[in-house]
Design a protein around this motif. Sequence first.
Motif, mmCIF file in Angstrom:
data_model
loop_
_atom_site.group_PDB
_atom_site.id
_atom_site.type_symbol
_atom_site.label_atom_id
_atom_site.label_comp_id
_atom_site.label_asym_id
_atom_site.label_seq_id
_atom_site.Cartn_x
_atom_site.Cartn_y
_atom_site.Cartn_z
ATOM 1 N N ASP A 85 0.835 -1.203 0.000
ATOM 2 C CA ASP A 85 0.000 0.000 0.000
ATOM 3 C C ASP A 85 0.870 1.253 0.000
ATOM 4 O OD1 ASP A 85 -2.551 -1.159 -0.055
ATOM 5 O OD2 ASP A 85 -2.505 -1.530 2.099
ATOM 6 N N LYS A 86 1.905 1.245 0.815
ATOM 7 C CA LYS A 86 2.788 2.405 0.892
ATOM 8 C C LYS A 86 3.505 2.635 -0.439
ATOM 9 C CE LYS A 86 3.593 1.898 5.867
ATOM 10 N NZ LYS A 86 4.589 1.661 6.919
ATOM 11 N N LEU A 87 4.025 1.572 -1.030
ATOM 12 C CA LEU A 87 4.724 1.704 -2.304
ATOM 13 C C LEU A 87 3.789 2.176 -3.410
ATOM 14 C CD1 LEU A 87 7.003 -1.476 -2.244
ATOM 15 C CD2 LEU A 87 7.681 0.900 -1.877
ATOM 16 N N VAL A 168 11.053 8.298 -4.169
ATOM 17 C CA VAL A 168 10.877 7.378 -5.284
ATOM 18 C C VAL A 168 10.244 8.121 -6.462
ATOM 19 C CG1 VAL A 168 9.791 5.267 -6.104
ATOM 20 C CG2 VAL A 168 10.621 5.408 -3.747
ATOM 21 N N CYS A 169 10.892 8.057 -7.614
ATOM 22 C CA CYS A 169 10.369 8.674 -8.839
ATOM 23 C C CYS A 169 10.008 7.556 -9.814
ATOM 24 C CB CYS A 169 11.404 9.603 -9.466
ATOM 25 S SG CYS A 169 11.858 11.007 -8.425
ATOM 26 N N THR A 170 8.752 7.427 -10.124
ATOM 27 C CA THR A 170 8.334 6.376 -11.042
ATOM 28 C C THR A 170 8.762 6.716 -12.457
ATOM 29 O OG1 THR A 170 6.182 7.362 -11.561
ATOM 30 C CG2 THR A 170 6.323 5.960 -9.595
ATOM 31 N N ALA A 204 30.276 8.242 -8.901
ATOM 32 C CA ALA A 204 29.166 8.927 -8.229
ATOM 33 C C ALA A 204 27.824 8.307 -8.611
ATOM 34 C CB ALA A 204 29.170 10.419 -8.578
ATOM 35 N N ARG A 205 27.872 7.272 -9.438
ATOM 36 C CA ARG A 205 26.641 6.639 -9.923
ATOM 37 C C ARG A 205 25.830 5.998 -8.794
ATOM 38 N NH1 ARG A 205 28.875 2.013 -13.738
ATOM 39 N NH2 ARG A 205 30.491 3.579 -14.024
ATOM 40 N N SER A 206 26.498 5.664 -7.706
ATOM 41 C CA SER A 206 25.804 4.941 -6.629
ATOM 42 C C SER A 206 24.737 5.783 -5.940
ATOM 43 C CB SER A 206 26.815 4.431 -5.596
ATOM 44 O OG SER A 206 27.596 5.498 -5.092
ATOM 45 N N HIS A 207 24.707 7.101 -6.219
ATOM 46 C CA HIS A 207 23.630 7.933 -5.670
ATOM 47 C C HIS A 207 22.277 7.562 -6.291
ATOM 48 C CE1 HIS A 207 25.805 10.781 -3.164
ATOM 49 N NE2 HIS A 207 26.728 10.877 -4.100
ATOM 50 N N ILE A 208 22.303 7.033 -7.502
ATOM 51 C CA ILE A 208 21.058 6.725 -8.207
ATOM 52 C C ILE A 208 20.686 5.270 -7.934
ATOM 53 C CG2 ILE A 208 19.890 6.598 -10.441
ATOM 54 C CD1 ILE A 208 21.760 8.769 -11.439
ATOM 55 N N LYS A 209 19.629 5.079 -7.169
ATOM 56 C CA LYS A 209 19.201 3.757 -6.753
ATOM 57 C C LYS A 209 18.011 3.285 -7.588
ATOM 58 C CE LYS A 209 22.110 3.639 -3.321
ATOM 59 N NZ LYS A 209 23.278 2.726 -3.336
ATOM 60 N N THR A 210 18.017 2.016 -7.929
ATOM 61 C CA THR A 210 16.865 1.398 -8.590
ATOM 62 C C THR A 210 15.908 0.882 -7.524
ATOM 63 O OG1 THR A 210 18.205 0.709 -10.491
ATOM 64 C CG2 THR A 210 16.101 -0.419 -10.161
ATOM 65 N N ILE A 211 14.654 1.301 -7.607
ATOM 66 C CA ILE A 211 13.617 0.817 -6.693
ATOM 67 C C ILE A 211 12.792 -0.198 -7.475
ATOM 68 C CG2 ILE A 211 11.771 1.442 -5.118
ATOM 69 C CD1 ILE A 211 14.528 2.699 -4.488
ATOM 70 N N ARG A 212 13.006 -1.450 -7.192
ATOM 71 C CA ARG A 212 12.442 -2.539 -7.990
ATOM 72 C C ARG A 212 10.926 -2.420 -8.133
ATOM 73 N NH1 ARG A 212 14.336 -8.509 -6.552
ATOM 74 N NH2 ARG A 212 16.310 -7.487 -7.149
ATOM 75 N N MET A 214 9.237 -0.069 -9.360
ATOM 76 C CA MET A 214 8.680 1.286 -9.254
ATOM 77 C C MET A 214 9.432 2.294 -10.123
ATOM 78 S SD MET A 214 7.630 1.650 -5.265
ATOM 79 C CE MET A 214 6.747 3.154 -5.687
ATOM 80 N N GLY A 215 10.724 2.468 -9.873
ATOM 81 C CA GLY A 215 11.464 3.469 -10.632
ATOM 82 C C GLY A 215 12.825 3.706 -10.029
ATOM 83 N N TYR A 216 13.155 4.976 -9.784
ATOM 84 C CA TYR A 216 14.493 5.326 -9.333
ATOM 85 C C TYR A 216 14.444 6.374 -8.222
ATOM 86 C CZ TYR A 216 15.771 2.949 -13.627
ATOM 87 O OH TYR A 216 15.908 2.001 -14.624
ATOM 88 N N MET A 217 15.556 6.484 -7.480
ATOM 89 C CA MET A 217 15.643 7.454 -6.394
ATOM 90 C C MET A 217 17.065 7.985 -6.323
ATOM 91 S SD MET A 217 14.751 6.954 -2.321
ATOM 92 C CE MET A 217 16.010 5.681 -2.058
ATOM 93 N N PHE A 218 17.204 9.301 -6.109
ATOM 94 C CA PHE A 218 18.522 9.883 -5.856
ATOM 95 C C PHE A 218 18.743 9.878 -4.357
ATOM 96 C CE2 PHE A 218 21.737 13.056 -5.110
ATOM 97 C CZ PHE A 218 22.620 12.865 -6.153
ATOM 98 N N GLU A 219 19.691 9.082 -3.906
ATOM 99 C CA GLU A 219 19.971 8.931 -2.486
ATOM 100 C C GLU A 219 21.082 9.886 -2.084
ATOM 101 O OE1 GLU A 219 19.922 4.983 -0.001
ATOM 102 O OE2 GLU A 219 21.936 5.282 -0.765
ATOM 103 N N THR A 220 20.794 10.773 -1.140
ATOM 104 C CA THR A 220 21.787 11.775 -0.757
ATOM 105 C C THR A 220 22.831 11.217 0.202
ATOM 106 O OG1 THR A 220 20.336 12.548 1.009
ATOM 107 C CG2 THR A 220 20.201 13.683 -1.108
ATOM 108 N N ASN A 221 22.438 10.255 1.044
ATOM 109 C CA ASN A 221 23.361 9.658 2.013
ATOM 110 C C ASN A 221 23.544 8.190 1.690
ATOM 111 O OD1 ASN A 221 23.612 12.047 3.632
ATOM 112 N ND2 ASN A 221 21.544 11.627 4.366
ATOM 113 N N ARG A 222 24.752 7.822 1.322
ATOM 114 C CA ARG A 222 24.979 6.434 0.954
ATOM 115 C C ARG A 222 25.615 5.679 2.103
ATOM 116 N NH1 ARG A 222 28.487 7.036 -4.251
ATOM 117 N NH2 ARG A 222 29.421 8.632 -2.948
#
Length: 222
Positions: A85-87, A168-170, A204-212, A214-222
């Motif tokens: 539901d949250k996702l 999360v950005c779809t 620096a690519r590791s900031h961009i996370k794949t959210i299975r 759904m889409g993608y997210m820019f993570e500020t703290n790795r």
Amino acid sequence: MRILVVDDELSIHEIIKEYSTLYGHECTAVSGGMAAIKKVQEEDFDVIIMDVMMPDLDGFVTTKRIKQIKEIPVIMLSARHSEDDKLYGFKMGVDDYMTKPFSAKELMARINVITLRSSQNITPTHFQFENLVVDTLGRFIEVNEKRVNLKPKEYELLLFLINRPNQVCTRDMILQHVWSDDYIGDDRTVDSHIKMLRQSLGNARSHIKTIRGMGYMFETNR
């Protein structure tokens, strides 16, 4: 601050109105999705508190329709606790998700955080995340203090994600904002550009996370 509460429980209206007044906010309440959409068309609000289960439109559909009218932060307030539901709520454009029973003080705190974040998205011209620097005035990026040349769509895609940190950005959201409503394409367009952007960003690519799923997210703290 103007708050719109969308919930078919009158007790929820009363609680949120009481605390909104204590915190110096103006609160309007409606009991269904269609009434909420009508209110948004007629008036301006700073944040919306949205229930899921309502007699006409559910909160997910209502949120999606409202986001097509105006970009107003939405906090989902629901008795539904499941991760799915949250996702799904985030996929429909929800900015935050709280479950019932809830703390009214915590809700007020989340309202402040979301509205502050929303207002700040307009102004930044310089971002730095560890070894990644993005300067929107100079329209350049640096990785490890070295200038990196991005293709126009890669740059727009990176800015879109950066302006929504840890959100999360779809793929549909990305297509709509980075390309346009009338662009004829599919999810593969987004995926291929994400792949190219990651290659350009190097370590620096590791900031961009794949959210299975759904889409993608820019993570500020790795």
